[in-house]
Design an enzyme around this catalytic site. Structure first.
Site, mmCIF file in Angstrom:
data_model
loop_
_atom_site.group_PDB
_atom_site.id
_atom_site.type_symbol
_atom_site.label_atom_id
_atom_site.label_comp_id
_atom_site.label_asym_id
_atom_site.label_seq_id
_atom_site.Cartn_x
_atom_site.Cartn_y
_atom_site.Cartn_z
ATOM 1 N N ASN A 186 0.957 0.717 5.898
ATOM 2 C CA ASN A 186 1.422 0.217 5.153
ATOM 3 C C ASN A 186 2.233 -1.480 5.864
ATOM 4 O O ASN A 186 3.172 -0.938 6.071
ATOM 5 C CB ASN A 186 2.602 0.703 4.452
ATOM 6 C CG ASN A 186 2.979 0.356 3.027
ATOM 7 O OD1 ASN A 186 3.824 -0.121 2.446
ATOM 8 N ND2 ASN A 186 3.219 -1.145 2.770
ATOM 9 N N GLY A 228 -0.638 0.738 -4.690
ATOM 10 C CA GLY A 228 -2.456 0.050 -4.661
ATOM 11 C C GLY A 228 -3.322 0.962 -5.477
ATOM 12 O O GLY A 228 -3.273 2.242 -5.679
ATOM 13 N N CYS A 278 1.248 -0.782 0.334
ATOM 14 C CA CYS A 278 0.151 -0.375 -0.106
ATOM 15 C C CYS A 278 0.870 1.168 -0.409
ATOM 16 O O CYS A 278 2.138 1.117 -0.130
ATOM 17 C CB CYS A 278 -0.925 -0.059 1.542
ATOM 18 S SG CYS A 278 -2.674 -1.155 1.511
ATOM 19 N N ASP A 289 11.054 -9.249 -14.032
ATOM 20 C CA ASP A 289 11.183 -8.987 -13.265
ATOM 21 C C ASP A 289 11.729 -10.167 -11.542
ATOM 22 O O ASP A 289 12.089 -10.538 -11.409
ATOM 23 C CB ASP A 289 10.357 -7.505 -12.325
ATOM 24 C CG ASP A 289 9.051 -7.999 -12.545
ATOM 25 O OD1 ASP A 289 8.494 -8.048 -11.739
ATOM 26 O OD2 ASP A 289 8.851 -7.015 -12.806
#
Ligand code: SF4
Length: 475
Positions: free
Chosen positions: A104, A28, A2, A366
């Site tokens: 978060n 987010g 977040c 990635d």
């Protein structure tokens, strides 16, 4: 994952927070919100499902007017996907005015702490979100233990296990605090220069998950919040560290590989720089391969772009952009379910056939989680005429779930936990497959021992079962 933001003692602070949130939207996309304290001392919140530009509109912002504000963008890792679980949470206190908080991360002992507050102290929860638990735990120490706010935060910080970077408004103060391991990023910036002694005054301080947010509001990076630190902001007073309850550093390596924006500086590292070094390290593995002018390096855009540039630099093979991304489709990994992720992939990527005909493609991504996205991309490239597809991955093999704020699926769904490299290569229909290894980060990072690699090596600081629960949320 977040994103959080806070602005202290700035006129129309809500507009600054909206800008900060817009810059960290990548953290987010499901919901967002703001809470603003006005000059009379009242706190008002607004939140909703959707992107910042659609929820926190100009008309919404015009309803607020206050010098202190916090905000949040949510990507659900635990707790339901609904408006009640969006943040910030405004927690009512009998004394009034209330406190507002957003965070978060993921609290591993959520269930135990919530049950304790509900059964022993008759607390009522409105959501099943970590931010609310943190706020109510602080309220418990304020109301039941009569602790001053600084100690209430410090007591809660000691009791909470897991990852949390949080910002809180209480009375005319703002507090920022972080878990002792520093899992999630958290930075302090300022709209004003330091005084002649080099100290920053609280007025004009901005807090955010990532430093990339500061440029748009004209703030400069002051420093990173220390793991376990509690800071206090008070009108006209210096930015103050209240306490530091530091543990073993466990910064999330995935923030550098994938989540954070390339223009962010986090955990003492420049994200774009780390990604380029990862690419150069991957190129080292191909030193013995015969690479020719028919080879081309391509990224799965956008999070792999810098790794691909590094690979191109290290290998001497040209980087090209034959796989195009539709930027109006969000990050597929941050979509809450598989169906939405599948639709996202089809809408998201489009190969340009003239880039691929007869080429030996070194495709850089990635990470591989389930492998489903990458398999579809390889099929696209083959259909576009690629002769060979060699996959190079910027992370090690993901073999375990994350309990610290990233929504990795269960072990059963993680392809690297279920199949060998050769089996995955075959499943993807690739010619070769190579990963970055955990040991490589010792060469790439300044302080590689300060990072968490648990989803790659299963060395967890702690897991939900350490707290006697299979799930960290009530059924
Ligand atoms: S388990 Fe993986 S994703 Fe989670 S904090 Fe550790 S490195 Fe990051």
């Amino acid at each position: 994952m977040c994103g959080i933001a806070g602005v202290f003692n700035v006129p129309q602070s809500q507009n600054f927070v909206a800008e900060l949130l817009f810059s960290i939207q990548h953290r987010g996309q499901e919901s967002c919100g703001i809470a603003v304290r006005n000059v009379q001392g009242n706190i008002f919140g607004y939140k909703g499902m959707g992107l910042v530009k659609n929820v926190i509109t100009e008309s919404v912002l015009s309803r607020f007017d206050g010098p202190v504000a916090i905000g949040h963008v949510r990507y659900p890792t635990a707790g339901k996907s609904d408006e009640m679980n969006s943040q910030p949470h405004v927690i009512e206190l009998p004394e009034g005015p209330h406190l507002a908080i957003c965070s978060n991360g993921d609290i591993i002992n959520y269930y135990e702490l919530r049950t304790w507050l509900e059964t022993e102290y008759h607390f009522t929860f409105k959501s099943d979100n970590d931010g609310e638990l943190i706020g109510r735990l602080i309220a418990f120490y304020l109301l039941h233990k009569k602790k001053p706010i600084e100690q209430a935060i410090a007591e809660a910080q000691k009791q909470l296990k897991g990852a949390f970077s949080a910002v809180l408004i209480y009375r005319d103060m703002m507090f920022g605090f972080r878990d002792p391991h520093g899992y999630r990023p958290y930075v302090i910036g300022s709209l004003n220069p330091p005084d002649e002694k080099g100290e920053y005054i609280s007025d004009g301080i901005v807090l955010a998950s990532e430093s990339c947010a500061f440029g748009i509001v004209g703030a400069k990076l002051v420093r990173e919040m220390q793991p376990g630190e509690i800071i206090r902001l008070e009108k006209g007073k210096p930015l103050t560290t209240v306490s530091v309850n530091a543990g073993k550093k466990q910064h999330c390596i995935f923030e550098l590989i994938y989540f954070s924006r390339p223009d962010t500086v986090v955990f003492g590292e420049k994200v774009y720089d780390v990604r380029k070094k990862i690419g150069m390290q991957l190129a080292e593995y191909d030193k013995s391969m015969k690479l020719d002018e028919n080879c081309v390096v391509m990224a799965v855009p956008d999070s792999s772009n810098f790794v691909a540039l590094g690979y191109a630099k290290g290998s001497g093979v040209d980087f090209d952009m034959g796989l195009l991304r539709n930027h109006y489709v969000g990050r597929t990994f941050t979509k809450p379910d598989q169906k939405q992720r599948d639709e996202g992939v089809r809408h998201k990527f489009n190969p340009l056939p003239e880039f691929f005909e007869g080429k030996r493609v070194f495709l850089i991504d990635d990470s591989i989680v389930r492998g489903t996205t990458l398999r579809k991309i390889v099929r696209m490239l083959r259909n576009a005429g690629a002769k060979e597809v060699h996959i190079r991955i910027g992370s090690p093999r993901v073999i375990g779930s994350c309990y610290y704020g990233i929504d990795t699926p269960s072990k059963e769904e993680l392809i690297a936990a279920q199949k060998s490299d050769a089996e995955i290569c075959k499943y993807l229909n690739a010619d070769t497959l190579k990963y970055t290894e955990v040991a490589d980060f010792a060469k790439i990072l300044h302080r590689s021992k300060d990072f968490c690699y648990a989803c790659f090596n299963l060395k967890y600081q702690y897991k939900p079962e350490d707290f006697h629960s299979k799930t960290n949320r009530p059924e």
